[in-house]
Design an enzyme around this catalytic site. Structure first.
Site, PDB file in Angstrom:
ATOM      1  N   TYR A 150      -9.827 -23.676 -19.333  1.00  0.00           N
ATOM      2  CA  TYR A 150      -8.804 -23.407 -18.318  1.00  0.00           C
ATOM      3  C   TYR A 150      -7.909 -24.631 -18.129  1.00  0.00           C
ATOM      4  O   TYR A 150      -6.679 -24.531 -18.120  1.00  0.00           O
ATOM      5  CB  TYR A 150      -9.461 -23.017 -17.002  1.00  0.00           C
ATOM      6  CG  TYR A 150      -8.472 -22.750 -15.887  1.00  0.00           C
ATOM      7  CD1 TYR A 150      -7.890 -21.492 -15.760  1.00  0.00           C
ATOM      8  CD2 TYR A 150      -8.116 -23.744 -14.985  1.00  0.00           C
ATOM      9  CE1 TYR A 150      -6.966 -21.239 -14.754  1.00  0.00           C
ATOM     10  CE2 TYR A 150      -7.200 -23.500 -13.982  1.00  0.00           C
ATOM     11  CZ  TYR A 150      -6.626 -22.239 -13.862  1.00  0.00           C
ATOM     12  OH  TYR A 150      -5.704 -22.004 -12.867  1.00  0.00           O
TER      13      TYR A 150
ATOM     14  N   SER B 272      -1.478 -25.760 -13.032  1.00  0.00           N
ATOM     15  CA  SER B 272      -2.604 -26.006 -12.147  1.00  0.00           C
ATOM     16  C   SER B 272      -2.803 -27.509 -12.008  1.00  0.00           C
ATOM     17  O   SER B 272      -2.446 -28.277 -12.913  1.00  0.00           O
ATOM     18  CB  SER B 272      -3.886 -25.379 -12.708  1.00  0.00           C
ATOM     19  OG  SER B 272      -5.039 -25.831 -12.009  1.00  0.00           O
TER      20      SER B 272
END
Length: 231
Positions: free
Chosen positions: A137, A123
């Site tokens: 995350y 990501s």
């Protein structure tokens, strides 16, 4: 991505927790691309013992696996110290620990086969820590990127090729509740960028390039106090 790869004539091994949706997709692709083989299996990647079993079954059914895309992930999270350890723990376990299990399995498979292509979906948030609900995350994706970079160095001369993709916000079930709608790429644009990078066997890529390449450059250099806007 499955539809895009099928359109390119790729045989597919698809696994996820919800087998009913995979079966519907298999039937859809079978009608549209009758020459493409599609094998499906139910798999929760947090059930570590099942990962090698499912991968081996796919290899038997399709005559081998030449690419593994480690894509499973969740977006749970809470500010650190807020008393919701369970949410952050689940994110780390699914996004990083389960990814490690899949990586180990894929590398063993490719080593035995004499080569292969490992794709890790990280990501853009793996480039820098962000506060609040996305702290765990971002950490999990930083771990995925680091594992990918380690493998790229280890197999720089082959026979295994490694791709690390860092998607920005792309329309999906995970991003449906995201507040960052101004930066949200539609599903078609995001998929095209990801599939293009994968098919080129790019080493590392931010996708889609616009607006995320300049934003990642900025994110890496941004003072920590300003990263809240990405959270």
């Amino acid at each position: 991505m499955a539809r895009a790869f099928a359109a390119r004539g790729r045989d597919l091994a698809l696994c996820a927790r919800r087998i009913d949706r995979l079966e519907e997709l298999r039937d859809e692709l079978g009608q549209q691309y009758p020459g493409v083989k599609v094998s499906v299996a139910a798999l929760d990647v947090n059930n570590h013992d099942e990962v090698p079993k499912v991968f081996a079954r796919f290899a038997d059914e399709l005559g081998g696996i030449d690419r593994v895309i480690v894509n499973a992930g969740i977006g749970k999270g809470a500010p650190l110290g807020s008393g919701k350890l369970w949410a952050n723990k689940a994110t780390i376990e699914t996004n990083l620990l389960a990814a490690l299990v899949q990586i180990e399995t894929a590398i063993e498979m490719f080593t035995a086969a004499g080569g292969g292509h490992l794709v890790l979906i990280s990501s853009v948030l793996g480039n820098k820590g962000v506060p609040g609900v996305k702290a765990a995350y971002a950490a999990s994706k930083a771990g995925v990127s680091s594992l990918g970079e380690s493998l790229r160095a280890e197999y720089s001369s082959g026979p295994i090729k490694v791709t690390v993709l860092e998607p920005g916000y792309i329309e999906s079930e995970m991003t449906a509740k995201s507040a960052s709608t101004m930066l949200l790429a539609d599903n078609e644009t995001g998929v095209k960028a990801m599939v293009r990078a994968i098919e080129r066997e790019t080493g590392r890529a931010v996708v889609p390039p616009w607006p995320w390449v300049p934003l990642v450059w900025l994110l890496r250099r941004m003072p920590a106090r300003f990263t809240k806007r990405f959270a």
